[in-house]
Enzyme design. Structure first.
Site, PDB file in Angstrom:
ATOM      1  N   LYS A 194       0.867  -1.206  -0.137  1.00 12.40           N
ATOM      2  CA  LYS A 194       0.092   0.037   0.101  1.00 12.40           C
ATOM      3  C   LYS A 194       0.877   0.989   0.135  1.00 12.40           C
ATOM      4  O   LYS A 194       0.462   2.318  -0.747  1.00 12.40           O
ATOM      5  CB  LYS A 194      -0.921   0.068   1.015  1.00 12.40           C
ATOM      6  CG  LYS A 194      -0.036   0.180   2.595  1.00 12.40           C
ATOM      7  CD  LYS A 194      -1.392  -0.051   3.863  1.00 12.40           C
ATOM      8  CE  LYS A 194      -0.804   0.325   4.922  1.00 12.40           C
ATOM      9  NZ  LYS A 194      -0.126   1.565   5.216  1.00 12.40           N
ATOM     10  N   THR A 195       1.956   1.159   0.846  1.00 13.52           N
ATOM     11  CA  THR A 195       2.731   2.491   0.784  1.00 13.52           C
ATOM     12  C   THR A 195       3.521   2.833  -0.589  1.00 13.52           C
ATOM     13  O   THR A 195       3.419   3.748  -1.008  1.00 13.52           O
ATOM     14  CB  THR A 195       4.031   2.314   2.065  1.00 13.52           C
ATOM     15  OG1 THR A 195       3.283   1.900   3.001  1.00 13.52           O
ATOM     16  CG2 THR A 195       5.005   3.602   1.775  1.00 13.52           C
ATOM     17  N   ASP A 218      -3.877   7.313   4.733  1.00 14.11           N
ATOM     18  CA  ASP A 218      -3.361   5.882   5.013  1.00 14.11           C
ATOM     19  C   ASP A 218      -3.848   5.537   6.461  1.00 14.11           C
ATOM     20  O   ASP A 218      -4.604   6.136   7.036  1.00 14.11           O
ATOM     21  CB  ASP A 218      -1.844   6.050   5.144  1.00 14.11           C
ATOM     22  CG  ASP A 218      -1.326   4.671   5.114  1.00 14.11           C
ATOM     23  OD1 ASP A 218      -1.998   3.667   4.637  1.00 14.11           O
ATOM     24  OD2 ASP A 218      -0.158   4.541   5.355  1.00 14.11           O
ATOM     25  N   GLU A 219      -4.128   3.867   6.431  1.00 16.77           N
ATOM     26  CA  GLU A 219      -4.605   3.412   7.479  1.00 16.77           C
ATOM     27  C   GLU A 219      -6.169   4.127   7.990  1.00 16.77           C
ATOM     28  O   GLU A 219      -6.295   4.294   9.214  1.00 16.77           O
ATOM     29  CB  GLU A 219      -3.456   3.520   8.722  1.00 16.77           C
ATOM     30  CG  GLU A 219      -2.397   3.138   8.429  1.00 16.77           C
ATOM     31  CD  GLU A 219      -2.259   1.326   8.539  1.00 16.77           C
ATOM     32  OE1 GLU A 219      -3.192   0.755   8.310  1.00 16.77           O
ATOM     33  OE2 GLU A 219      -1.033   1.022   8.293  1.00 16.77           O
ATOM     34  N   ARG A 238       2.219 -11.027  10.152  1.00 12.53           N
ATOM     35  CA  ARG A 238       3.559 -10.687  10.329  1.00 12.53           C
ATOM     36  C   ARG A 238       4.765 -11.513   9.647  1.00 12.53           C
ATOM     37  O   ARG A 238       5.812 -11.210   9.671  1.00 12.53           O
ATOM     38  CB  ARG A 238       3.866 -10.244  11.716  1.00 12.53           C
ATOM     39  CG  ARG A 238       2.990  -9.192  12.536  1.00 12.53           C
ATOM     40  CD  ARG A 238       2.714  -7.970  11.631  1.00 12.53           C
ATOM     41  NE  ARG A 238       1.455  -8.033  10.907  1.00 12.53           N
ATOM     42  CZ  ARG A 238       1.011  -7.441   9.873  1.00 12.53           C
ATOM     43  NH1 ARG A 238       1.958  -6.406   9.541  1.00 12.53           N
ATOM     44  NH2 ARG A 238      -0.005  -7.512   9.120  1.00 12.53           N
ATOM     45  N   GLN A 264      -7.658  -5.427   9.440  1.00 18.77           N
ATOM     46  CA  GLN A 264      -6.658  -4.924  10.317  1.00 18.77           C
ATOM     47  C   GLN A 264      -7.028  -3.896  11.368  1.00 18.77           C
ATOM     48  O   GLN A 264      -5.990  -3.002  11.818  1.00 18.77           O
ATOM     49  CB  GLN A 264      -5.406  -4.633   9.396  1.00 18.77           C
ATOM     50  CG  GLN A 264      -4.692  -5.801   8.708  1.00 18.77           C
ATOM     51  CD  GLN A 264      -3.357  -5.399   8.148  1.00 18.77           C
ATOM     52  OE1 GLN A 264      -2.414  -5.048   8.767  1.00 18.77           O
ATOM     53  NE2 GLN A 264      -3.519  -5.099   6.897  1.00 18.77           N
TER      54      GLN A 264
END
Length: 676
Positions: free
Chosen positions: A32-33, A219-220, A612, A250
């Site tokens: 995503k970044t 973002d987020e 993770r 998330q």
């Protein structure tokens, strides 16, 4: 400029869709970044001015990473002013500081307002509680501060559970806000709430911000609360150029106000929104992703997505049961040490994830016992050290002496004849006169209430503050601006603070470490470029410190260490080999979840933990765990039943039994002798 051919089809679609509202539904590890930074570069390539682009995220670390990536993608062309134009990439709080620095005078504040961090907020609440609580009555100031934050963000009509605490919090809130206002101070909640108030009451300020920020990315987005949603909506509901990036799977911060509905119900506010789903994971093997997909499908309300990877199937997930938490720690550390010596996997590629901070203790003891380096994420911050807090309190007092919290902290630090009793009397005098403690100290009639020795101490302290404040505003020549480092060193010398550290610390090494902490911080005062007056540079330094306390965090001398981290803290991180420990009912999911109705969020927490892992994943639980000095029985987490059987392998079935008590050192010694 960014080469779109390096993106997969879904990423490319998210980048080139620049007009109107867009939801980029980005699963864990889907890049995503990269998409956000390429999108910024693409907008600029299409002719959008960088000054008209705003990207907002939640942490300063994420903002800095995004800034660095964008710089690599953009041309180095300078504008007419000789500067390279940059888009605004920052946190919500930093954005609001920018807005308020320009417009806060319209709300009755001065432009040089200070921002209270949590310790200063607690100090203000404690001071108020001491004046309103009955004798013998004890109220947790941290709990009250938490309720104040929830009331500020959601309104006084929310259900806070304990009605008595609710009443105390609402009563303290009025005095708390008045105390901050009197000090020309705001807290983190105020930054966003005051920006919203500005937009509601001053339409011209809102129009000015809208004209600047024509393309907004968040973002987020699943972590936004109601106030943050309103802020974003205020900026974008006219031009509609809003791009939000998030993953409802998330969303794990509901306990601090995050509203998953902001993402799930985006169409209610932007019916024309285009949804682009990113499902190709670049982090993990497919066995790990299939397990994560299977678990999260059990949440009833979510936006569907199925993660997949080109990295192959990978190893099966290892599931291990232990008799106790001590046995769990011994065996996990044994596996890590076997990986290091037998498979040449360094310590730094291992992470131990747990639900609560208390679980770290037994692992720290075992790691220390076997001389294994480790990094505990969430340990004592550089800025929580006493000498750093004292020094920052000095700086904040010089910027704003009417800031009671910080003035009271330094008044007798080190001792200068202003005892706690004296400061309590001065504080009472300030309440009587409805002014700051600093202003009360200047009144001759207040000074006259004290003995000559105390009067002299008050006058000496005022001279100390006023003298260095005057120096701060005396710039010398334009070509040789005042050096804040030299100024700060003189402050510490005249205060006698460093000599007091060396005198009071019994351990010489501890004393020198504390002094070194101060000198390291002072060395950062002037920054890379000295711009503006010394007073303005000091204000900017304090603002950056308050908003970004991880910027100057000391790094571990040895980066090669096992990571110990809570699951809440690990979102956004990744590790080749992950151990999820304490997968037990009551820990994961937490016992509160059944009462509070947050089982879905606990499952998302488990999903985050699983995703993770890049290569290896071990999940463990115990039959008993030490609680309050006693061994209490435990039961496996119900989430373990949601893992597909064909993806899980019982480690004991492979013939490797857990290490027994007392075997650790002998076992590791034998391993080292055989393998090294």
């Amino acid at each position: 400029m960014a080469n779109l051919d390096t993106l997969n089809p879904e990423q490319r679609e998210a980048v080139v869709t620049t007009k109107g509202p867009v939801l980029i539904l980005a699963g864990a590890g889907t890049g995503k970044t990269r998409v956000i930074t390429f999108r910024i570069a693409h907008l600029i390539r299409k002719g959008v001015s960088p000054e008209n682009i705003l990207a907002v995220t939640f942490t300063n670390k994420a903002a800095r990473e995004m800034q660095a990536r964008v710089r690599k993608l953009l041309p180095k062309e300078k504008n007419a002013d000789g500067k390279i134009p940059r888009p605004t990439i920052c946190t919500f709080h930093s954005l609001c500081v920018r807005i308020l620095r320009r417009h806060i005078e319209k709300l009755g504040y001065k432009k040089n307002f200070v921002i209270y961090d949590e310790t200063e907020q607690l100090g203000a609440v404690k001071k108020i509680l001491s004046s309103v609580s009955s004798k013998g009555e004890k109220t947790d100031p941290r709990a009250i501060l938490g309720l104040i934050s929830r009331i500020k963000n959601k309104g006084s009509d929310i259900d806070l559970g304990d009605q008595n605490l609710n009443a105390i919090a609402e009563h303290v809130l009025k005095k708390y806000d008045s105390a901050l206002r009197a000090c020309n101070a705001v807290d983190f909640d105020d930054l966003i709430l005051l920006a919203l108030k500005l937009f509601r009451e001053q339409p011209e300020a809102l129009d000015a911000c809208r004209s600047i920020y024509r393309y907004v990315m968040v973002d987020e987005y699943q972590d936004t609360n109601g106030a943050q949603f309103e802020l974003v909506n205020s900026l974008t509901k006219e031009h509609r150029n809003l791009c939000v990036v998030g993953d409802d799977d998330q969303s794990i911060y509901g306990w601090r106000g995050a509203e998953i509905a902001n993402l799930l119900d985006l169409e209610k506010h932007y019916p024309e929104v285009k949804v682009v789903t990113l499902e190709q994971n670049y982090r993990s093997t497919n066995n790990i992703l299939k397990a994560a997909n299977a678990v999260i499908r059990n949440n009833p309300r979510r936006r569907g997505k199925t993660l997949w990877s080109a990295k192959g199937q990978g190893e099966l997930i290892q599931l291990q049961a232990y008799q106790s938490d001590e046995e769990e720690a011994r065996d996990v550390i044994e596996q890590i040490e076997f990986n290091r010596m037998g498979r040449r996997i360094p310590w730094e590629e291992h992470a131990i994830l747990f639900r609560t901070n208390q679980q770290s203790r037994v692992f720290e003891l075992e790691l220390r016992r076997n001389q294994i380096r480790y990094v505990l994420i969430g340990g004592q911050s550089f800025f929580d050290r006493r000498e750093i807090r004292d020094f920052l309190a000095y700086l904040k007092t010089f910027v704003n002496p009417h800031d009671d919290i910080n003035l009271l902290r330094i008044a007798n630090t080190p001792a200068r004849g202003l005892s706690d009793v004296t400061m309590e009397r001065l504080l009472a005098a300030s309440h009587e006169r409805n002014c700051s403690v600093y202003a009360a100290m200047r009144h001759t009639d207040v000074q006259g209430q004290f003995m000559n020795r105390t009067q002299n101490a008050i006058q000496a302290f005022l001279s100390f503050i006023d003298g260095f404040r005057e120096e701060l505003n005396d710039e010398g020549t334009d070509s040789n601006p005042a050096c804040l480092q030299q100024w700060a060193n003189r402050v510490m010398a005249e205060a006698g603070y460093i000599s007091e550290i060396r005198r009071s610390e019994k351990n010489e090494e501890t004393a020198e470490n504390r002094v070194r902490n101060l000198t390291d911080l002072i060395a950062n005062l002037d920054g890379d470029e000295a711009k503006g007056t010394a007073a303005e540079r000091l204000e900017k330094f304090l603002e950056d410190i308050t908003l970004d306390q991880d910027k100057l965090e000391q790094k571990e001398q040895n980066s090669d260490g096992v990571t110990l981290i809570t699951i809440h803290s690990c979102k956004g991180l990744e590790y080749p080999h992950v151990f999820i420990v304490g997968a037990e009912d009551g820990l994961l999911p937490h016992s509160r979840s059944k009462v509070e109705g947050t089982m879905d969020e606990e499952r998302r927490l488990f999903y985050v933990a699983i995703t993770r892992a890049q290569k290896g994943l071990v999940i463990s639980h115990c039959e008993s765990r030490r609680k309050y000095g006693e061994m209490a029985p435990c039961h496996p987490s119900p989430f373990l039943k949601e893992l597909p059987e064909d993806l899980v392998e019982d480690a004991a079935a492979k013939g490797r039994e857990p290490v027994q008590a007392g075997d650790g050192k002998d076992l590791f010694a034998a391993m080292r002798a055989a393998l090294e």
